[in-house]
Enzyme design. Sequence first.
Site, short mmCIF file in Angstrom:
data_model
loop_
_atom_site.label_atom_id
_atom_site.label_comp_id
_atom_site.label_asym_id
_atom_site.label_seq_id
_atom_site.Cartn_x
_atom_site.Cartn_y
_atom_site.Cartn_z
N GLY A 132 24.17 -38.63 16.78
CA GLY A 132 24.87 -39.92 16.75
C GLY A 132 25.29 -40.33 15.36
O GLY A 132 24.48 -40.86 14.59
N LEU A 133 26.56 -40.08 15.05
CA LEU A 133 27.11 -40.51 13.77
C LEU A 133 28.21 -41.56 14.00
O LEU A 133 28.18 -42.64 13.42
CB LEU A 133 27.68 -39.30 13.00
CG LEU A 133 28.28 -39.59 11.63
CD1 LEU A 133 27.21 -40.12 10.67
CD2 LEU A 133 28.92 -38.32 11.04
N GLU A 135 30.50 -44.53 15.44
CA GLU A 135 30.21 -45.84 16.04
C GLU A 135 31.50 -46.41 16.61
O GLU A 135 32.60 -45.94 16.27
CB GLU A 135 29.65 -46.78 14.96
CG GLU A 135 28.38 -46.21 14.35
CD GLU A 135 27.71 -47.14 13.35
OE1 GLU A 135 28.35 -48.16 12.96
OE2 GLU A 135 26.57 -46.85 12.97
N CYS A 240 25.72 -31.14 8.40
CA CYS A 240 25.61 -30.73 9.81
C CYS A 240 27.00 -30.51 10.38
O CYS A 240 27.24 -29.56 11.13
CB CYS A 240 24.87 -31.79 10.64
SG CYS A 240 23.22 -32.18 10.02
N ARG A 245 31.61 -27.40 12.50
CA ARG A 245 33.05 -27.11 12.35
C ARG A 245 33.30 -25.61 12.26
O ARG A 245 34.32 -25.12 12.73
CB ARG A 245 33.58 -27.80 11.07
CG ARG A 245 33.70 -29.30 11.24
CD ARG A 245 33.90 -30.01 9.93
NE ARG A 245 34.02 -31.45 10.15
CZ ARG A 245 33.99 -32.35 9.19
NH1 ARG A 245 33.83 -31.99 7.92
NH2 ARG A 245 34.13 -33.63 9.47
N GLY A 341 55.52 -22.83 33.92
CA GLY A 341 56.33 -23.76 34.71
C GLY A 341 55.45 -24.79 35.41
O GLY A 341 54.48 -25.29 34.83
N GLU A 365 34.79 -33.91 14.95
CA GLU A 365 34.41 -33.08 13.79
C GLU A 365 35.47 -33.15 12.70
O GLU A 365 35.76 -32.16 12.04
CB GLU A 365 34.24 -31.61 14.22
CG GLU A 365 33.18 -31.41 15.27
CD GLU A 365 31.78 -31.49 14.70
OE1 GLU A 365 31.63 -31.49 13.47
OE2 GLU A 365 30.84 -31.58 15.50
N GLY A 366 36.05 -34.35 12.51
CA GLY A 366 37.08 -34.54 11.51
C GLY A 366 38.45 -34.29 12.10
O GLY A 366 38.73 -33.19 12.58
C1 LIG Z 1 35.03 -35.98 23.48
C2 LIG Z 1 34.48 -36.42 22.17
C3 LIG Z 1 33.18 -36.08 21.81
C4 LIG Z 1 32.64 -36.54 20.61
N1 LIG Z 1 31.34 -36.24 20.28
C5 LIG Z 1 30.76 -36.81 19.17
C6 LIG Z 1 29.37 -36.62 18.88
O1 LIG Z 1 28.66 -35.86 19.58
N2 LIG Z 1 28.82 -37.27 17.82
C7 LIG Z 1 29.56 -38.10 17.02
O2 LIG Z 1 28.99 -38.67 16.09
N3 LIG Z 1 30.90 -38.30 17.26
C8 LIG Z 1 31.50 -37.68 18.31
N4 LIG Z 1 32.84 -37.88 18.59
C9 LIG Z 1 33.59 -38.82 17.76
C10 LIG Z 1 34.58 -38.18 16.81
O3 LIG Z 1 33.91 -37.51 15.79
C11 LIG Z 1 35.51 -39.28 16.29
O4 LIG Z 1 36.34 -39.67 17.37
C12 LIG Z 1 36.35 -38.85 15.09
O5 LIG Z 1 35.55 -38.75 13.94
C13 LIG Z 1 37.52 -39.81 14.81
O6 LIG Z 1 37.08 -41.12 14.78
P1 LIG Z 1 37.83 -42.25 15.65
O7 LIG Z 1 38.01 -41.75 17.02
O8 LIG Z 1 37.09 -43.51 15.45
O9 LIG Z 1 39.28 -42.36 15.01
P2 LIG Z 1 39.70 -43.19 13.72
O10 LIG Z 1 38.78 -42.90 12.58
O11 LIG Z 1 39.92 -44.61 14.11
O12 LIG Z 1 41.11 -42.52 13.39
C14 LIG Z 1 42.30 -42.80 14.15
C15 LIG Z 1 43.47 -42.07 13.51
O13 LIG Z 1 43.63 -42.53 12.16
C16 LIG Z 1 43.60 -41.42 11.27
N5 LIG Z 1 42.95 -41.80 10.00
C17 LIG Z 1 41.73 -42.35 9.81
N6 LIG Z 1 41.49 -42.51 8.50
C18 LIG Z 1 42.57 -42.01 7.86
C19 LIG Z 1 42.91 -41.86 6.48
N7 LIG Z 1 42.08 -42.22 5.48
N8 LIG Z 1 44.12 -41.32 6.18
C20 LIG Z 1 44.97 -40.92 7.17
N9 LIG Z 1 44.69 -41.04 8.48
C21 LIG Z 1 43.51 -41.56 8.81
C22 LIG Z 1 42.79 -40.35 11.98
O14 LIG Z 1 43.07 -39.05 11.48
C23 LIG Z 1 43.26 -40.56 13.41
O15 LIG Z 1 44.49 -39.89 13.61
C24 LIG Z 1 33.43 -37.36 19.75
C25 LIG Z 1 34.76 -37.66 20.12
C26 LIG Z 1 35.28 -37.19 21.30
C27 LIG Z 1 36.70 -37.53 21.65
#
Ligand SMILES: Cc1cc2nc3c(=O)[nH]c(=O)nc-3n(C[C@H](O)[C@H](O)[C@H](O)COP(=O)(O)OP(=O)(O)OC[C@H]3O[C@@H](n4cnc5c(N)ncnc54)[C@H](O)[C@@H]3O)c2cc1C
Length: 386
Positions: A132-133, A135, A240, A245, A341, A365-366
């Site tokens: 859980g990273l 939020e 981690c 990644r 298709g 994962e970024g």
């Molecule tokens: C199916 C699924 C499973 C997941 N599993 C886990 C898990 O097990 N544990 C966990 O901790 N997380 C998990 N995640 C979360 C995932 O790591 C995050 O969704 C991800 O880090 C992006 O965060 P966000 O969705 O809040 O998007 P945001 O951070 O809100 O970003 C939205 C958009 O803005 C862009 N953006 C943000 N900052 C910048 C910047 N400085 N410059 C340019 N563009 C930017 C992003 O690239 C993106 O296109 C999961 C997500 C999904 C969809």
Amino acid sequence: MTPLDLLDLDSLLDDEERQIRDVVRQLLDDRVRPHVADWYEEGRVPARELAREFGKLGLLGMHLTGYGCAGSSAVAYGLACLELEAADSGVRSLVSVQGSLAMYAIWRYGSEEQKQRWLPAMAAGEAIGCFGLTEPDHGSDPASMATRARRDGDDWVLHGGKMWITNAPVADVAVIWARAEEGIRGFAVPMDTPGVSVREIRRKLSLRASVTGEITLDDVRLPAAARLSEAAGLKAPLSCLTEARHGIVWGALGAARDCLETTLAYAAARTQFGRPLAGFQLTQAKLADMAVEWQKGFLLALRLGRLADAGRLRPEQVSVGKLNNVREALDIARQCRTILGANGISGEYPVLRHANNLESVLTYEGTSEIHQLVIGQRLTGLSAFA
Ligand SMILES: Cc1cc2nc3c(=O)[nH]c(=O)nc-3n(C[C@H](O)[C@H](O)[C@H](O)COP(=O)(O)OP(=O)(O)OC[C@H]3O[C@@H](n4cnc5c(N)ncnc54)[C@H](O)[C@@H]3O)c2cc1C
């Protein structure tokens, strides 16, 4: 040598690596492939059952040593991820989160007592972990996390919430990252601790054969021994992520390979205008471009895997792989879909399922943008994150 292996990349692997790959592929052919389209459609996955099967084969925490882990090379682990994701990205995610995120965090930063308590059971698939990273309000910018850890006598009290957490609804233990007075700290939190609750996230249109949840931490009281004693600062969870990644760099190639193999067979069998689709120049141009990208992606993954095995893999190098291979895999999946298709949108074929899954893989994962910023910072010496 299969037609897709244009450059005979198979010969770059040693016998043991090929053998591990073949064993994993066989397990997936037997236990996952026949069912995964239904799991995807129904939005469920038999996570516990699969974890035990994968545990028996040594796939959980496969690249870690001791505590029941297989201690295999990074390349062998990568090849396993590739085979897992050729079945489904959600199934690969189950293994990645278990091994590279939850188990790695405990293995690298936990106390001996925590390792003994969790790792053998997790390696066997008897216990499931999550990480859980992220939020609700903090995704790409985990340094701003709002979840708090405060000391109360010898105990710690966690308060906050984590969102989009893979495996959370089925997990026995969560590695939770929280902000303490002295900085970001990690905790191994048993999921049955009072104050921990999980809501499953439904209606996902991607990674449907994977369980995802939101974790609420309502003044969760933990003994001092629950803290990952060696983890201090954001660099701990980021390390981690680097592990996970690397698996994704390989995994995405699996989804792309499955799309390409499906499409090659389809294009050979489907006839329009009196000849197979595969005989049209425009189709061959697509197939050639995709096969070239796949081969380049494999070379990149193998380079990163060999660097990891030499203990020389750096985070920005993993960013190169994650950015390229997921982006190209998604592109391949979308192109393949056009060749199928109307059948391309059917769950009878795996192609759109892979494309939809890769949308999640592109984000977690970024995101691509975050990896561009990591690479940009390395190239220019300037941080453009904020
Ligand atoms: C199916 C699924 C499973 C997941 N599993 C886990 C898990 O097990 N544990 C966990 O901790 N997380 C998990 N995640 C979360 C995932 O790591 C995050 O969704 C991800 O880090 C992006 O965060 P966000 O969705 O809040 O998007 P945001 O951070 O809100 O970003 C939205 C958009 O803005 C862009 N953006 C943000 N900052 C910048 C910047 N400085 N410059 C340019 N563009 C930017 C992003 O690239 C993106 O296109 C999961 C997500 C999904 C969809």
